[in-house]
Design a protein around this motif. Structure first.
Motif, PDB file in Angstrom:
ATOM      1  N   ALA A 137      62.428  55.658  59.989  1.00  0.00           N
ATOM      2  CA  ALA A 137      61.280  54.931  60.521  1.00  0.00           C
ATOM      3  C   ALA A 137      59.976  55.576  60.064  1.00  0.00           C
ATOM      4  CB  ALA A 137      61.347  54.902  62.041  1.00  0.00           C
ATOM      5  N   PRO A 138      58.943  54.767  59.797  1.00  0.00           N
ATOM      6  CA  PRO A 138      57.656  55.311  59.350  1.00  0.00           C
ATOM      7  C   PRO A 138      57.070  56.341  60.313  1.00  0.00           C
ATOM      8  CG  PRO A 138      57.712  52.946  59.029  1.00  0.00           C
ATOM      9  CD  PRO A 138      58.935  53.299  59.836  1.00  0.00           C
ATOM     10  N   ASP A 139      57.327  56.163  61.616  1.00  0.00           N
ATOM     11  CA  ASP A 139      56.770  57.086  62.598  1.00  0.00           C
ATOM     12  C   ASP A 139      57.781  58.138  63.046  1.00  0.00           C
ATOM     13  OD1 ASP A 139      58.443  55.361  63.888  1.00  0.00           O
ATOM     14  OD2 ASP A 139      57.122  54.987  65.594  1.00  0.00           O
ATOM     15  N   ALA A 140      58.864  58.261  62.283  1.00  0.00           N
ATOM     16  CA  ALA A 140      59.885  59.246  62.651  1.00  0.00           C
ATOM     17  C   ALA A 140      59.306  60.658  62.559  1.00  0.00           C
ATOM     18  CB  ALA A 140      61.092  59.124  61.729  1.00  0.00           C
ATOM     19  N   THR A 141      59.733  61.508  63.466  1.00  0.00           N
ATOM     20  CA  THR A 141      59.283  62.898  63.458  1.00  0.00           C
ATOM     21  C   THR A 141      59.780  63.593  62.198  1.00  0.00           C
ATOM     22  OG1 THR A 141      59.372  62.954  65.868  1.00  0.00           O
ATOM     23  CG2 THR A 141      59.323  65.076  64.724  1.00  0.00           C
ATOM     24  N   HIS A 142      58.898  64.359  61.580  1.00  0.00           N
ATOM     25  CA  HIS A 142      59.296  65.086  60.376  1.00  0.00           C
ATOM     26  C   HIS A 142      60.446  66.042  60.698  1.00  0.00           C
ATOM     27  CE1 HIS A 142      56.076  63.522  58.008  1.00  0.00           C
ATOM     28  NE2 HIS A 142      55.137  64.130  58.682  1.00  0.00           N
ATOM     29  N   ASP A 143      61.395  66.129  59.805  1.00  0.00           N
ATOM     30  CA  ASP A 143      62.476  67.102  59.930  1.00  0.00           C
ATOM     31  C   ASP A 143      61.994  68.396  59.283  1.00  0.00           C
ATOM     32  OD1 ASP A 143      64.701  68.656  59.936  1.00  0.00           O
ATOM     33  OD2 ASP A 143      66.049  67.156  59.086  1.00  0.00           O
ATOM     34  N   HIS A 144      61.462  69.294  60.114  1.00  0.00           N
ATOM     35  CA  HIS A 144      60.858  70.517  59.574  1.00  0.00           C
ATOM     36  C   HIS A 144      61.889  71.528  59.108  1.00  0.00           C
ATOM     37  CE1 HIS A 144      56.879  69.158  60.788  1.00  0.00           C
ATOM     38  NE2 HIS A 144      57.408  68.778  61.925  1.00  0.00           N
ATOM     39  N   ALA A 145      63.184  71.191  59.258  1.00  0.00           N
ATOM     40  CA  ALA A 145      64.227  72.072  58.746  1.00  0.00           C
ATOM     41  C   ALA A 145      64.471  71.831  57.267  1.00  0.00           C
ATOM     42  CB  ALA A 145      65.522  71.865  59.537  1.00  0.00           C
ATOM     43  N   SER A 151      55.320  73.526  59.111  1.00  0.00           N
ATOM     44  CA  SER A 151      55.460  73.303  60.544  1.00  0.00           C
ATOM     45  C   SER A 151      54.281  72.495  61.081  1.00  0.00           C
ATOM     46  CB  SER A 151      55.532  74.644  61.266  1.00  0.00           C
ATOM     47  OG  SER A 151      54.265  75.297  61.195  1.00  0.00           O
ATOM     48  N   PRO A 152      54.409  71.910  62.286  1.00  0.00           N
ATOM     49  CA  PRO A 152      53.266  71.211  62.896  1.00  0.00           C
ATOM     50  C   PRO A 152      52.051  72.116  63.034  1.00  0.00           C
ATOM     51  CG  PRO A 152      55.295  70.663  64.052  1.00  0.00           C
ATOM     52  CD  PRO A 152      55.637  71.766  63.094  1.00  0.00           C
TER      53      PRO A 152
END
Length: 222
Positions: A137-145, A151-152
């Motif tokens: 999804a366009p608004d999906a949370t970034h997978d920071h792994a 990071s945020p």
């Protein structure tokens, strides 16, 4: 175009696959689709290209040849679906440069990233859609792994910087980000079978490798 499958998996291929986190779907299933393989007898001398990093093979008249068409592996799927949020974060970072960067070279790098990775996201999404697979999804949370993702906190730090501070942070974080993408592409090239996914991984590896060198040159001159 049909792919000719020749040769065996090497130790180097197995090692590269370790860079791709997760070799199955989130529910433990393998979403790969087997390719169709047919056997034919060569009428003429054929030079069959090998996989990336492998040498070509020569098939003499009368020898059997395996022609593999279609199909893709879980590695292909993971590369495509993970590269989408990876590219999205790169665009988010690059968009900050227009009104925060001080060095014109940084703005040019950011513009090049937006011009290249925007269309690549569309191509990656189309790859998934054509195979009936869900698009992140366009608004999906970034997978920071994912390799190279910042990071945020680092993203906020970049957004709150300006001038020379922004330039240094941008070049540092984007170089890290690109290096992660190159690692992901290496794993895709080692374990993927879909030609379009392989082409996209090759483009990521070459293009972002060049951009890393350019960003490091600028960073050293600041």
């Amino acid at each position: 175009m049909p792919r000719v499958t020749i040769g065996l998996t090497t130790t180097a291929v197995a090692a590269a696959l370790l860079a791709l986190a997760g070799c199955s779907g989130d529910d433990g299933t393998d979403r790969g689709v087997p390719a169709t393989t047919t056997t034919a007898t060569s009428d003429t001398r054929v030079v069959a290209p090998g996989r990336p990093g492998e040498t070509a093979a020569t098939i003499e008249p009368g020898e059997g040849i395996e022609i593999t068409e279609g199909g893709y592996t879980e590695t292909d799927v993971r590369f495509v679906e993970q590269m989408i949020p990876h590219h999205r974060q790169a665009l988010e970072m690059a968009e900050l440069a227009a009104d925060r960067a001080q060095d014109e070279r940084v703005i040019l790098v950011a513009d090049r990233i937006m011009a290249g990775q925007g269309p690549e996201i569309t191509a990656l999404e189309n790859w998934l859609e054509q195979r009936g697979l869900p698009v992140p999804a366009p608004d999906a949370t970034h997978d920071h792994a994912l390799p190279g993702m910042i990071s945020p906190l680092q993203l906020d730090q970049l957004a709150n910087a300006s001038g020379a501070e922004f330039d240094e942070l941008f070049l540092t974080y984007m170089s890290q980000h690109h290096a992660g993408a190159v690692d992901m592409a290496a794993a895709a090239l080692a374990g993927g079978t879909d030609q379009l996914a392989i082409d996209m991984a090759t483009d990521v590896s070459v293009t972002q490798g060049i951009e890393i060198d350019r960003m490091r040159e600028i960073l050293d001159s600041l």
